[in-house]
Design a protein around this motif. Structure first.
Motif, PDB file in Angstrom:
ATOM      1  N   ALA A   1       0.834  -1.201   0.000  1.00  0.00           N
ATOM      2  CA  ALA A   1       0.000   0.000   0.000  1.00  0.00           C
ATOM      3  C   ALA A   1       0.870   1.252   0.000  1.00  0.00           C
ATOM      4  O   ALA A   1       0.653   2.183  -0.792  1.00  0.00           O
ATOM      5  CB  ALA A   1      -0.934  -0.002   1.212  1.00  0.00           C
ATOM      6  N   TYR A   2       1.862   1.280   0.870  1.00  0.00           N
ATOM      7  CA  TYR A   2       2.723   2.465   0.979  1.00  0.00           C
ATOM      8  C   TYR A   2       3.493   2.717  -0.307  1.00  0.00           C
ATOM      9  O   TYR A   2       3.558   3.856  -0.792  1.00  0.00           O
ATOM     10  CB  TYR A   2       3.690   2.285   2.152  1.00  0.00           C
ATOM     11  CG  TYR A   2       4.555   3.498   2.400  1.00  0.00           C
ATOM     12  CD1 TYR A   2       4.051   4.619   3.045  1.00  0.00           C
ATOM     13  CD2 TYR A   2       5.881   3.522   1.960  1.00  0.00           C
ATOM     14  CE1 TYR A   2       4.846   5.742   3.261  1.00  0.00           C
ATOM     15  CE2 TYR A   2       6.677   4.630   2.175  1.00  0.00           C
ATOM     16  CZ  TYR A   2       6.152   5.741   2.821  1.00  0.00           C
ATOM     17  OH  TYR A   2       6.933   6.852   3.017  1.00  0.00           O
ATOM     18  N   LEU A   3       4.062   1.657  -0.878  1.00  0.00           N
ATOM     19  CA  LEU A   3       4.853   1.818  -2.100  1.00  0.00           C
ATOM     20  C   LEU A   3       3.987   2.219  -3.292  1.00  0.00           C
ATOM     21  O   LEU A   3       4.490   2.796  -4.262  1.00  0.00           O
ATOM     22  CB  LEU A   3       5.606   0.531  -2.414  1.00  0.00           C
ATOM     23  CG  LEU A   3       6.707   0.128  -1.424  1.00  0.00           C
ATOM     24  CD1 LEU A   3       7.332  -1.196  -1.840  1.00  0.00           C
ATOM     25  CD2 LEU A   3       7.775   1.208  -1.314  1.00  0.00           C
ATOM     26  N   LEU A   4       2.686   1.933  -3.227  1.00  0.00           N
ATOM     27  CA  LEU A   4       1.777   2.315  -4.317  1.00  0.00           C
ATOM     28  C   LEU A   4       1.096   3.659  -4.059  1.00  0.00           C
ATOM     29  O   LEU A   4       0.296   4.108  -4.866  1.00  0.00           O
ATOM     30  CB  LEU A   4       0.718   1.229  -4.517  1.00  0.00           C
ATOM     31  CG  LEU A   4       1.233  -0.120  -5.041  1.00  0.00           C
ATOM     32  CD1 LEU A   4       0.074  -1.095  -5.181  1.00  0.00           C
ATOM     33  CD2 LEU A   4       1.947   0.047  -6.380  1.00  0.00           C
ATOM     34  N   GLY A   5       1.410   4.277  -2.934  1.00  0.00           N
ATOM     35  CA  GLY A   5       0.877   5.616  -2.669  1.00  0.00           C
ATOM     36  C   GLY A   5      -0.431   5.639  -1.899  1.00  0.00           C
ATOM     37  O   GLY A   5      -1.152   6.633  -1.933  1.00  0.00           O
ATOM     38  N   ILE A   6      -0.758   4.557  -1.196  1.00  0.00           N
ATOM     39  CA  ILE A   6      -1.931   4.523  -0.324  1.00  0.00           C
ATOM     40  C   ILE A   6      -1.433   4.497   1.120  1.00  0.00           C
ATOM     41  O   ILE A   6      -0.682   3.596   1.502  1.00  0.00           O
ATOM     42  CB  ILE A   6      -2.809   3.284  -0.599  1.00  0.00           C
ATOM     43  CG1 ILE A   6      -3.301   3.299  -2.035  1.00  0.00           C
ATOM     44  CG2 ILE A   6      -3.984   3.238   0.372  1.00  0.00           C
ATOM     45  CD1 ILE A   6      -4.236   4.442  -2.376  1.00  0.00           C
ATOM     46  N   LEU A   7      -1.847   5.461   1.921  1.00  0.00           N
ATOM     47  CA  LEU A   7      -1.337   5.595   3.283  1.00  0.00           C
ATOM     48  C   LEU A   7      -2.029   4.609   4.227  1.00  0.00           C
ATOM     49  O   LEU A   7      -3.251   4.645   4.365  1.00  0.00           O
ATOM     50  CB  LEU A   7      -1.547   7.022   3.789  1.00  0.00           C
ATOM     51  CG  LEU A   7      -1.149   7.300   5.236  1.00  0.00           C
ATOM     52  CD1 LEU A   7       0.365   7.118   5.419  1.00  0.00           C
ATOM     53  CD2 LEU A   7      -1.574   8.705   5.654  1.00  0.00           C
ATOM     54  N   PRO A   8      -1.284   3.716   4.878  1.00  0.00           N
ATOM     55  CA  PRO A   8      -1.881   2.868   5.915  1.00  0.00           C
ATOM     56  C   PRO A   8      -2.346   3.738   7.086  1.00  0.00           C
ATOM     57  O   PRO A   8      -1.682   4.696   7.470  1.00  0.00           O
ATOM     58  CB  PRO A   8      -0.734   1.944   6.331  1.00  0.00           C
ATOM     59  CG  PRO A   8       0.197   1.948   5.158  1.00  0.00           C
ATOM     60  CD  PRO A   8       0.124   3.345   4.609  1.00  0.00           C
TER      61      PRO A   8
ATOM     62  N   THR B   1      -6.284   3.392 -12.433  1.00  0.00           N
ATOM     63  CA  THR B   1      -5.164   3.538 -11.494  1.00  0.00           C
ATOM     64  C   THR B   1      -5.552   3.101 -10.096  1.00  0.00           C
ATOM     65  O   THR B   1      -4.818   2.356  -9.431  1.00  0.00           O
ATOM     66  CB  THR B   1      -4.685   5.005 -11.459  1.00  0.00           C
ATOM     67  OG1 THR B   1      -4.232   5.383 -12.765  1.00  0.00           O
ATOM     68  CG2 THR B   1      -3.556   5.184 -10.464  1.00  0.00           C
ATOM     69  N   MET B   2      -6.726   3.543  -9.640  1.00  0.00           N
ATOM     70  CA  MET B   2      -7.167   3.177  -8.300  1.00  0.00           C
ATOM     71  C   MET B   2      -7.485   1.692  -8.209  1.00  0.00           C
ATOM     72  O   MET B   2      -7.177   1.047  -7.217  1.00  0.00           O
ATOM     73  CB  MET B   2      -8.401   4.004  -7.923  1.00  0.00           C
ATOM     74  CG  MET B   2      -8.865   3.801  -6.479  1.00  0.00           C
ATOM     75  SD  MET B   2      -7.609   4.261  -5.251  1.00  0.00           S
ATOM     76  CE  MET B   2      -7.591   6.060  -5.451  1.00  0.00           C
ATOM     77  N   LEU B   3      -8.081   1.148  -9.256  1.00  0.00           N
ATOM     78  CA  LEU B   3      -8.390  -0.281  -9.251  1.00  0.00           C
ATOM     79  C   LEU B   3      -7.109  -1.111  -9.191  1.00  0.00           C
ATOM     80  O   LEU B   3      -7.049  -2.124  -8.495  1.00  0.00           O
ATOM     81  CB  LEU B   3      -9.194  -0.645 -10.497  1.00  0.00           C
ATOM     82  CG  LEU B   3      -9.551  -2.132 -10.647  1.00  0.00           C
ATOM     83  CD1 LEU B   3     -10.404  -2.606  -9.472  1.00  0.00           C
ATOM     84  CD2 LEU B   3     -10.266  -2.377 -11.975  1.00  0.00           C
ATOM     85  N   ASN B   4      -6.087  -0.684  -9.925  1.00  0.00           N
ATOM     86  CA  ASN B   4      -4.813  -1.402  -9.905  1.00  0.00           C
ATOM     87  C   ASN B   4      -4.201  -1.402  -8.504  1.00  0.00           C
ATOM     88  O   ASN B   4      -3.691  -2.418  -8.026  1.00  0.00           O
ATOM     89  CB  ASN B   4      -3.836  -0.767 -10.893  1.00  0.00           C
ATOM     90  CG  ASN B   4      -4.213  -1.044 -12.340  1.00  0.00           C
ATOM     91  OD1 ASN B   4      -5.033  -1.905 -12.628  1.00  0.00           O
ATOM     92  ND2 ASN B   4      -3.628  -0.291 -13.259  1.00  0.00           N
ATOM     93  N   LYS B   5      -4.258  -0.257  -7.840  1.00  0.00           N
ATOM     94  CA  LYS B   5      -3.726  -0.172  -6.479  1.00  0.00           C
ATOM     95  C   LYS B   5      -4.502  -1.082  -5.542  1.00  0.00           C
ATOM     96  O   LYS B   5      -3.912  -1.838  -4.755  1.00  0.00           O
ATOM     97  CB  LYS B   5      -3.787   1.281  -5.979  1.00  0.00           C
ATOM     98  CG  LYS B   5      -2.840   2.232  -6.685  1.00  0.00           C
ATOM     99  CD  LYS B   5      -2.968   3.643  -6.112  1.00  0.00           C
ATOM    100  CE  LYS B   5      -2.014   4.607  -6.813  1.00  0.00           C
ATOM    101  NZ  LYS B   5      -2.108   5.981  -6.251  1.00  0.00           N
ATOM    102  N   PHE B   6      -5.824  -1.015  -5.617  1.00  0.00           N
ATOM    103  CA  PHE B   6      -6.662  -1.834  -4.751  1.00  0.00           C
ATOM    104  C   PHE B   6      -6.393  -3.317  -4.994  1.00  0.00           C
ATOM    105  O   PHE B   6      -6.307  -4.110  -4.043  1.00  0.00           O
ATOM    106  CB  PHE B   6      -8.133  -1.523  -4.995  1.00  0.00           C
ATOM    107  CG  PHE B   6      -9.071  -2.326  -4.121  1.00  0.00           C
ATOM    108  CD1 PHE B   6      -9.468  -1.848  -2.879  1.00  0.00           C
ATOM    109  CD2 PHE B   6      -9.551  -3.556  -4.534  1.00  0.00           C
ATOM    110  CE1 PHE B   6     -10.322  -2.591  -2.067  1.00  0.00           C
ATOM    111  CE2 PHE B   6     -10.404  -4.301  -3.735  1.00  0.00           C
ATOM    112  CZ  PHE B   6     -10.796  -3.812  -2.500  1.00  0.00           C
ATOM    113  N   SER B   7      -6.253  -3.709  -6.242  1.00  0.00           N
ATOM    114  CA  SER B   7      -6.020  -5.114  -6.580  1.00  0.00           C
ATOM    115  C   SER B   7      -4.724  -5.621  -5.959  1.00  0.00           C
ATOM    116  O   SER B   7      -4.675  -6.723  -5.388  1.00  0.00           O
ATOM    117  CB  SER B   7      -5.982  -5.292  -8.102  1.00  0.00           C
ATOM    118  OG  SER B   7      -7.187  -4.887  -8.702  1.00  0.00           O
ATOM    119  N   CYS B   8      -3.666  -4.843  -6.079  1.00  0.00           N
ATOM    120  CA  CYS B   8      -2.368  -5.262  -5.541  1.00  0.00           C
ATOM    121  C   CYS B   8      -2.374  -5.297  -4.013  1.00  0.00           C
ATOM    122  O   CYS B   8      -1.818  -6.217  -3.408  1.00  0.00           O
ATOM    123  CB  CYS B   8      -1.267  -4.321  -6.035  1.00  0.00           C
ATOM    124  SG  CYS B   8      -0.970  -4.417  -7.812  1.00  0.00           S
TER     125      CYS B   8
END
Length: 350
Positions: A203-210, A252-259
């Motif tokens: 999450a962090y490496l993809l730009g989503i803050l835990p 872009t958001m779907l890709n982040k969520f999927s990973c």
């Protein structure tokens, strides 16, 4: 732990001939270099102290529930020289249709990853049921229960089971089983920690803050006061939530969520060769893709890309994930965990 201030020692005992013939130049150069190193070290220490201070502020905003302020602080740190280098900086593989053979060429057996089965907890549950049955038989023989007593006991057990299943969606039994698992199985305990560290790091490496994490159902219950809340990592996801509410989700958001969804099972797969936990994560992703109208072929393509992308990122940053898992096992704050990632990430291969 890596990433601390490194102090270098230099040999100041010079041969007499060197001191005699090169005294002035040597001392002058050495002093100049020493001043440079001191200034460089002080600047580095000052920068690190500033980042740590701002990460502590991120923790404060998260604890207050102000997700937007916390994310804003992280993005500000991201843009500063010497700031957060790794946030949202992961290199990703091109998105296209990947076959199962291509995954195998990268050392990935999809069936071992995407069909998690919790054998550890399953075995514990079976042993508990056997122990309970033996205990019941022993009590029956010891106290000479009659048919009426057996009926009352059976009805009581059935009532408790039904109440938990209907009222708490199995939360109480899951809490008991998970707590026992953490206390009697070190493998299960370690696997949960590594699983959540995978979610956090990707999450962090993809730009989503835990936003926070719990490593056991008991910890989740103590924090949330609800039996329906399981252990896991939560994120600052208001952007994703807003897109869902508007009926549109960007690629872009779907890709982040999927990973992120597959990061836990991917971590387990890399460490143990198969995944036990994370069935709910896989089902959640499947449900999202279905709700977005993905065909089976398109959904399979999305999942395969996410699996390959996530596995390759985790492989590149094994050290950072290992140290992050250690920090999470010690109950470190989100800001402290971010600091661990930043100090141990391989920035030449993000």
């Amino acid at each position: 732990m890596n990433g601390g201030l490194v102090l270098c020692s230099y040999n100041t005992t010079w041969p007499q001939s060197t001191l005699k013939f090169h005294t002035t130049p040597s001392i002058s150069i050495s002093n100049s270099n020493s001043r440079y190193r001191i200034h460089q070290t002080l600047a580095s220490s000052s920068s690190e102290a500033g980042i740590i201070s701002e990460l502590e502020q991120v923790d404060k905003e998260l604890s207050k529930g102000d997700d937007r302020a916390a994310l804003s602080l992280v993005k500000d740190l991201q843009s500063k020289p010497g700031g957060l280098r790794a946030f949202g900086a992961a290199q990703q593989v091109p998105q296209r249709l990947y076959s199962l053979d291509e995954l195998k060429l990268n050392g990935i057996e999809a069936t071992s990853l995407l069909s998690p089965k919790d054998n550890t907890l399953g075995a514990i549950e079976r042993n508990l049921l056997i122990a309970a049955l033996l205990g019941f038989i022993s009590a029956w023989n010891a106290f000479d229960f009659g048919p009426e007593e057996l009926l009352y006991i059976s009805l009581g057990i059935f009532f408790i089971w039904s109440l938990d299943s209907v009222g708490f969606a199995g939360g109480f039994s899951s809490l008991v089983l998970d707590t026992i698992g953490h206390n009697i199985s070190q493998k299960y305990h370690n696997r949960v920690i590594q699983h959540e560290a995978g979610h956090f790091l990707i999450a962090y490496l993809l730009g989503i803050l835990p936003k926070g994490y719990t490593l056991s159902s008991l910890e989740a219950f103590q924090r949330e006061g609800s039996l329906n809340v399981q252990a896991g990592t939560v994120f600052v996801d208001f952007e994703f939530t807003e897109q869902i509410s508007e009926g549109r989700v960007t690629a872009t958001m779907l890709n982040k969520f999927s990973c992120i969804a597959l990061a836990g099972v991917a971590t387990e797969y890399l460490l143990y060769g198969y995944a036990e936990g994370g069935l709910a994560d896989v089902n959640t992703l499947d449900g999202l893709l279905s709700s977005l109208g993905f065909t089976q072929k398109k959904a399979a393509s999305q999942v395969r890309w996410a699996v390959l992308n996530t596995i390759l990122i985790l492989r590149r940053h094994e050290q950072a994930r290992t140290l992050l898992a250690q920090a999470m096992s010690e109950g470190k704050s989100v800001g402290s965990c971010i600091d661990v990632i930043e100090k141990n990430i391989d920035e030449t291969n993000i």
